[in-house]
Design a protein around this motif. Structure first.
Motif, PDB file in Angstrom:
ATOM      1  N   MET A   1      -2.917 -85.174  28.072  1.00  0.00           N
ATOM      2  CA  MET A   1      -3.330 -83.781  28.136  1.00  0.00           C
ATOM      3  C   MET A   1      -2.371 -82.977  29.015  1.00  0.00           C
ATOM      4  O   MET A   1      -1.952 -83.431  30.075  1.00  0.00           O
ATOM      5  N   ILE A   2      -2.045 -81.769  28.568  1.00  0.00           N
ATOM      6  CA  ILE A   2      -1.231 -80.858  29.360  1.00  0.00           C
ATOM      7  C   ILE A   2      -2.166 -80.061  30.253  1.00  0.00           C
ATOM      8  O   ILE A   2      -3.004 -79.292  29.769  1.00  0.00           O
ATOM      9  N   LYS A   3      -2.041 -80.258  31.553  1.00  0.00           N
ATOM     10  CA  LYS A   3      -2.898 -79.556  32.504  1.00  0.00           C
ATOM     11  C   LYS A   3      -2.303 -78.173  32.801  1.00  0.00           C
ATOM     12  O   LYS A   3      -1.158 -78.082  33.247  1.00  0.00           O
ATOM     13  N   GLU A  75       8.158 -80.700  39.555  1.00  0.00           N
ATOM     14  CA  GLU A  75       7.550 -81.267  38.357  1.00  0.00           C
ATOM     15  C   GLU A  75       6.613 -80.275  37.666  1.00  0.00           C
ATOM     16  O   GLU A  75       6.213 -80.480  36.511  1.00  0.00           O
ATOM     17  N   VAL A  76       6.252 -79.207  38.364  1.00  0.00           N
ATOM     18  CA  VAL A  76       5.376 -78.179  37.790  1.00  0.00           C
ATOM     19  C   VAL A  76       6.232 -77.133  37.083  1.00  0.00           C
ATOM     20  O   VAL A  76       7.137 -76.553  37.681  1.00  0.00           O
ATOM     21  N   ARG A  77       5.953 -76.890  35.833  1.00  0.00           N
ATOM     22  CA  ARG A  77       6.706 -75.911  35.064  1.00  0.00           C
ATOM     23  C   ARG A  77       5.959 -74.580  35.041  1.00  0.00           C
ATOM     24  O   ARG A  77       4.721 -74.559  35.002  1.00  0.00           O
ATOM     25  N   GLY A 114       4.489 -72.117  23.308  1.00  0.00           N
ATOM     26  CA  GLY A 114       5.275 -71.892  24.514  1.00  0.00           C
ATOM     27  C   GLY A 114       4.892 -72.840  25.628  1.00  0.00           C
ATOM     28  O   GLY A 114       5.759 -73.367  26.336  1.00  0.00           O
ATOM     29  N   VAL A 115       3.607 -73.092  25.788  1.00  0.00           N
ATOM     30  CA  VAL A 115       3.145 -74.039  26.806  1.00  0.00           C
ATOM     31  C   VAL A 115       3.689 -75.432  26.497  1.00  0.00           C
ATOM     32  O   VAL A 115       4.174 -76.134  27.394  1.00  0.00           O
ATOM     33  N   ARG A 116       3.641 -75.822  25.239  1.00  0.00           N
ATOM     34  CA  ARG A 116       4.137 -77.151  24.864  1.00  0.00           C
ATOM     35  C   ARG A 116       5.646 -77.260  25.083  1.00  0.00           C
ATOM     36  O   ARG A 116       6.145 -78.289  25.564  1.00  0.00           O
ATOM     37  N   HIS A 119       6.393 -77.499  28.769  1.00  0.00           N
ATOM     38  CA  HIS A 119       5.961 -78.821  29.245  1.00  0.00           C
ATOM     39  C   HIS A 119       6.991 -79.886  28.903  1.00  0.00           C
ATOM     40  O   HIS A 119       7.179 -80.845  29.672  1.00  0.00           O
ATOM     41  N   ARG A 120       7.667 -79.716  27.781  1.00  0.00           N
ATOM     42  CA  ARG A 120       8.715 -80.680  27.389  1.00  0.00           C
ATOM     43  C   ARG A 120       9.981 -80.513  28.216  1.00  0.00           C
ATOM     44  O   ARG A 120      10.921 -81.296  28.083  1.00  0.00           O
ATOM     45  N   GLY A 121      10.045 -79.487  29.026  1.00  0.00           N
ATOM     46  CA  GLY A 121      11.230 -79.259  29.839  1.00  0.00           C
ATOM     47  C   GLY A 121      12.251 -78.364  29.185  1.00  0.00           C
ATOM     48  O   GLY A 121      13.380 -78.243  29.653  1.00  0.00           O
TER      49      GLY A 121
END
Length: 223
Positions: A1-3, A75-77, A114-116, A119-121
């Motif tokens: 899960m993406i928090k 580590e937080v985007r 956009g969130v995904r 999250h992938r960097g």
């Protein structure tokens, strides 16, 4: 899960984003903040994967909050949001470490993707929008030289000719695949060059690389 952590001073906006994101099978909203200080505090305590950061909030604004979060918690985007497409704070947020920018009126599908992407960097900024933003605000108003407060990274001078060429193409909105085609090399070769040049100029993603390219006068608005 993406928090996901939501940072916006409008409660109704947070409610809408929460309903939208919690409905996704791979996402969950773990916290909400009404200002930048709250976003920084919750990021420290909750360690979300992605912060949706409104740039215009009272007190500590989204730009400064982004800078604090990305410097302390790499580590937080952060995915920056703004009501305005052409907003100088957008460039400031990207420079501060945001992984991307989206206007608030994007479709739900674009926001979720956009969130995904962040999250992938990767950089969640449409390449042509990115170059328009930076072309407008980084080199505008007669700023033909880098600000003495933000010197161009020394690593630019140490780039090889091929790395410099790739940086220019990145700044013009080309993807790795398009760069590979333009230079008649493999995508893996481009990826290696991109990794090396990012390390040399001290950036973490394509958004910051484009800013460096403009500030180093490797490209100019309208090119």
């Amino acid at each position: 899960m993406i928090k996901v952590l939501l940072a916006d001073d409008h409660a109704l906006v947070r409610v809408g984003f929460k309903l939208m994101l919690d409905a996704q099978p791979d996402m969950c909203v773990v916290g909400e903040a009404g200002d930048g200080a709250g976003a920084v505090d919750l990021s420290r305590r909750l360690r979300p994967d992605v912060v949706l950061m409104d740039l215009h909030m009272p007190g500590l604004d989204g730009v400064r909050a982004t800078e604090l979060i990305t410097s302390e918690l790499p580590e937080v985007r952060v995915l920056a949001l703004s009501t305005f497409d052409l907003d100088e704070n957008v460039v400031a947020a990207l420079r501060a470490g945001a992984g991307g920018f989206l206007p608030k009126d994007v479709s739900p599908e674009e926001l979720i993707e956009g969130v995904r992407v962040v999250h992938r960097g990767e950089s969640a900024v449409a390449p042509r929008l990115l170059t328009r933003l930076i072309g407008t605000f980084v080199r505008a108003a007669g700023a033909l030289e880098a600000s003495p407060r933000r010197p161009v990274p020394a690593g630019v001078a140490g780039l090889t000719e091929r790395e410099r060429e790739i940086l220019v193409l990145i700044a013009r909105g080309r993807s790795n695949a398009e760069i590979a085609t333009a230079l008649s090399v493999s995508p893996s070769t481009v990826k290696n060059h991109v990794t090396n040049l990012f390390a040399k100029i001290g950036v973490r993603d394509r958004a910051q690389a484009v800013i460096v390219a403009y500030e180093a006068a490797l490209v100019h608005p309208g090119e």
